[in-house]
Design a protein around this motif. Sequence first.
Motif, PDB file in Angstrom:
ATOM      1  N   ILE A   1       1.007  -0.920   0.116  1.00  0.00           N
ATOM      2  CA  ILE A   1      -0.038  -0.021   0.077  1.00  0.00           C
ATOM      3  C   ILE A   1       0.882   1.177  -0.088  1.00  0.00           C
ATOM      4  O   ILE A   1       0.846   2.128   0.942  1.00  0.00           O
ATOM      5  N   PRO A   2       1.544   1.538  -1.038  1.00  0.00           N
ATOM      6  CA  PRO A   2       2.407   2.473  -1.168  1.00  0.00           C
ATOM      7  C   PRO A   2       1.898   3.958  -1.041  1.00  0.00           C
ATOM      8  O   PRO A   2       2.673   4.737  -0.481  1.00  0.00           O
ATOM      9  N   ASN A   3       0.596   4.264  -1.457  1.00  0.00           N
ATOM     10  CA  ASN A   3       0.005   5.490  -1.520  1.00  0.00           C
ATOM     11  C   ASN A   3      -0.333   5.809  -0.051  1.00  0.00           C
ATOM     12  O   ASN A   3      -1.101   6.878   0.158  1.00  0.00           O
ATOM     13  N   PHE A   4      -0.122   4.844   1.017  1.00  0.00           N
ATOM     14  CA  PHE A   4      -0.440   5.243   2.462  1.00  0.00           C
ATOM     15  C   PHE A   4       0.445   6.375   2.762  1.00  0.00           C
ATOM     16  O   PHE A   4      -0.066   7.139   3.654  1.00  0.00           O
ATOM     17  N   ALA A   5       1.614   6.404   2.060  1.00  0.00           N
ATOM     18  CA  ALA A   5       2.549   7.811   2.192  1.00  0.00           C
ATOM     19  C   ALA A   5       1.804   8.946   2.260  1.00  0.00           C
ATOM     20  O   ALA A   5       2.323  10.008   2.519  1.00  0.00           O
ATOM     21  N   ASP A   6       0.889   8.953   1.367  1.00  0.00           N
ATOM     22  CA  ASP A   6       0.284  10.139   0.965  1.00  0.00           C
ATOM     23  C   ASP A   6      -1.048  10.564   1.984  1.00  0.00           C
ATOM     24  O   ASP A   6      -1.557  11.773   1.768  1.00  0.00           O
ATOM     25  N   ILE A   7      -1.297   9.750   2.870  1.00  0.00           N
ATOM     26  CA  ILE A   7      -2.294  10.029   4.033  1.00  0.00           C
ATOM     27  C   ILE A   7      -1.539  11.265   4.803  1.00  0.00           C
ATOM     28  O   ILE A   7      -0.552  11.164   5.233  1.00  0.00           O
ATOM     29  N   ASP A   8      -2.771  12.082   5.035  1.00  0.00           N
ATOM     30  CA  ASP A   8      -2.327  13.038   6.119  1.00  0.00           C
ATOM     31  C   ASP A   8      -1.721  12.444   7.336  1.00  0.00           C
ATOM     32  O   ASP A   8      -2.343  11.545   8.010  1.00  0.00           O
ATOM     33  N   PRO A   9      -0.642  12.954   7.914  1.00  0.00           N
ATOM     34  CA  PRO A   9       0.089  12.378   9.000  1.00  0.00           C
ATOM     35  C   PRO A   9      -0.958  12.447  10.345  1.00  0.00           C
ATOM     36  O   PRO A   9      -0.625  11.466  11.417  1.00  0.00           O
ATOM     37  N   GLU A  10      -1.801  13.446  10.194  1.00  0.00           N
ATOM     38  CA  GLU A  10      -2.515  13.560  11.483  1.00  0.00           C
ATOM     39  C   GLU A  10      -3.694  12.453  11.713  1.00  0.00           C
ATOM     40  O   GLU A  10      -4.221  12.272  12.898  1.00  0.00           O
ATOM     41  N   LEU A  11      -4.168  11.805  10.351  1.00  0.00           N
ATOM     42  CA  LEU A  11      -5.085  10.681  10.554  1.00  0.00           C
ATOM     43  C   LEU A  11      -4.098   9.081  10.639  1.00  0.00           C
ATOM     44  O   LEU A  11      -4.968   8.477  10.568  1.00  0.00           O
ATOM     45  N   LYS A  12      -2.903   9.316  10.844  1.00  0.00           N
ATOM     46  CA  LYS A  12      -2.055   7.861  10.969  1.00  0.00           C
ATOM     47  C   LYS A  12      -2.231   7.707  12.502  1.00  0.00           C
ATOM     48  O   LYS A  12      -2.116   8.445  13.344  1.00  0.00           O
ATOM     49  N   ASN A  13      -1.941   6.300  12.794  1.00  0.00           N
ATOM     50  CA  ASN A  13      -1.685   6.065  14.299  1.00  0.00           C
ATOM     51  C   ASN A  13      -2.780   6.600  15.057  1.00  0.00           C
ATOM     52  O   ASN A  13      -2.750   7.093  15.983  1.00  0.00           O
ATOM     53  N   PRO A  14      -4.082   6.452  14.596  1.00  0.00           N
ATOM     54  CA  PRO A  14      -5.243   7.007  15.496  1.00  0.00           C
ATOM     55  C   PRO A  14      -5.556   6.269  16.680  1.00  0.00           C
ATOM     56  O   PRO A  14      -5.193   5.040  16.797  1.00  0.00           O
ATOM     57  N   GLU A  15      -6.225   6.833  17.575  1.00  0.00           N
ATOM     58  CA  GLU A  15      -6.755   6.085  18.853  1.00  0.00           C
ATOM     59  C   GLU A  15      -7.308   4.647  18.599  1.00  0.00           C
ATOM     60  O   GLU A  15      -7.399   3.793  19.266  1.00  0.00           O
ATOM     61  N   TYR A  16      -8.189   4.506  17.472  1.00  0.00           N
ATOM     62  CA  TYR A  16      -8.781   3.426  16.960  1.00  0.00           C
ATOM     63  C   TYR A  16      -8.165   2.294  16.576  1.00  0.00           C
ATOM     64  O   TYR A  16      -8.369   1.157  16.756  1.00  0.00           O
ATOM     65  N   ASP A  17      -6.744   2.612  16.092  1.00  0.00           N
ATOM     66  CA  ASP A  17      -5.769   1.717  15.680  1.00  0.00           C
ATOM     67  C   ASP A  17      -4.453   2.333  15.746  1.00  0.00           C
ATOM     68  O   ASP A  17      -3.864   2.481  15.109  1.00  0.00           O
ATOM     69  N   PRO A  18      -4.111   2.293  17.132  1.00  0.00           N
ATOM     70  CA  PRO A  18      -2.908   3.112  17.453  1.00  0.00           C
ATOM     71  C   PRO A  18      -1.697   2.683  16.862  1.00  0.00           C
ATOM     72  O   PRO A  18      -0.860   3.456  16.746  1.00  0.00           O
ATOM     73  N   GLU A  19      -1.390   1.476  16.302  1.00  0.00           N
ATOM     74  CA  GLU A  19      -0.261   1.137  15.760  1.00  0.00           C
ATOM     75  C   GLU A  19      -0.268   1.025  14.208  1.00  0.00           C
ATOM     76  O   GLU A  19       0.531   0.655  13.618  1.00  0.00           O
ATOM     77  N   ASN A  20      -1.528   1.486  13.862  1.00  0.00           N
ATOM     78  CA  ASN A  20      -1.891   1.512  12.354  1.00  0.00           C
ATOM     79  C   ASN A  20      -1.482   0.166  11.630  1.00  0.00           C
ATOM     80  O   ASN A  20      -1.088   0.164  10.544  1.00  0.00           O
TER      81      ASN A  20
END
Length: 325
Positions: free
Chosen positions: A68-87
Amino acid sequence: EYIDESVLTDFEEATGIKVNYQMYDSNETMYSKVAAGGAEYDVVIPSDYMIARMIEEDMLEPLNFDNIPNFADIDPELKNPEYDPENLYSVPYMWGLMGVIYNKTMVDEADLGSWDLMWNEKYADDIVMIDNSRDAFGIALKYLGYSVNTTNEEEIREAYQLIADAWSQGVYQGKGMDEIFQLMEGNNIAIATYYAGDYLTMLENNENLAYVVPEEGSNWFVDAMCILKNAENVDEAHEWINFMASTDASLKNMDYIWYASPNQEALDSYPDYYEETYGEPLDMERYEIMAAPQEVLDRCEAYLVRPVDTRTLYNDLWTDLGILS
């Protein structure tokens, strides 16, 4: 309404992979179907709090982010969220807010601003409450000044009683989910609670409509793509998630569903994309409803997964409301 099906066609043509797409009217309906073993899907797109529950119950497959290389383009603020803390399990698909949709020809401007509009007897039988327990109780909790994530039984029962009393007094015409589209677009009700992106779709069919996030705040939600445990087509599922996270697919899809993309490049460039596509500037008021500014987000809360006893209480009280209505 939830995915631009032409984007699915683009994926099928690019990869040769056939997509079987089905919608559910709520997270709870989707969860019940998957938990019962009656859904043979590879990918699901639940909201944040439901993802946390599905992780807790070992219903999701860890993702291979090498695919999923396009994960790099996801807003960093939305990564490692409380609902999936280790992403480990999810890639954001879209985000938005819940608010009040109202008909400007039927609602007095002086009555706007607070969630108390949902309990205003002046509009009795002209209000529809959202038809899922998390959102309905969340609205009442915010109005009462409590967190949408409270586990305090007294506070939850107080929220229930607020809604139950409104039912008894005839304030609500009914409960609804997808039915709200037809009711609001047809000028059949004055007020409903629903999601910002869907409001913008309704607005295209009825210019009498308007939208507001009440002063007490609301729910800020993220829906994310996940692969189910024991999915049959894991490689293809990763390929689909990566495609949907791309900037091109995100722009095209955002233009259709009117929900904010987590792909930061797509979100930032959407006004230019819109003007290039339609030959006119994007109404920035609409853009800020789709992608709410920080000052609005600051008074909103994301739902967190609640303990089992709290979820049981919600279910029991929601059943009681069903009897009342």
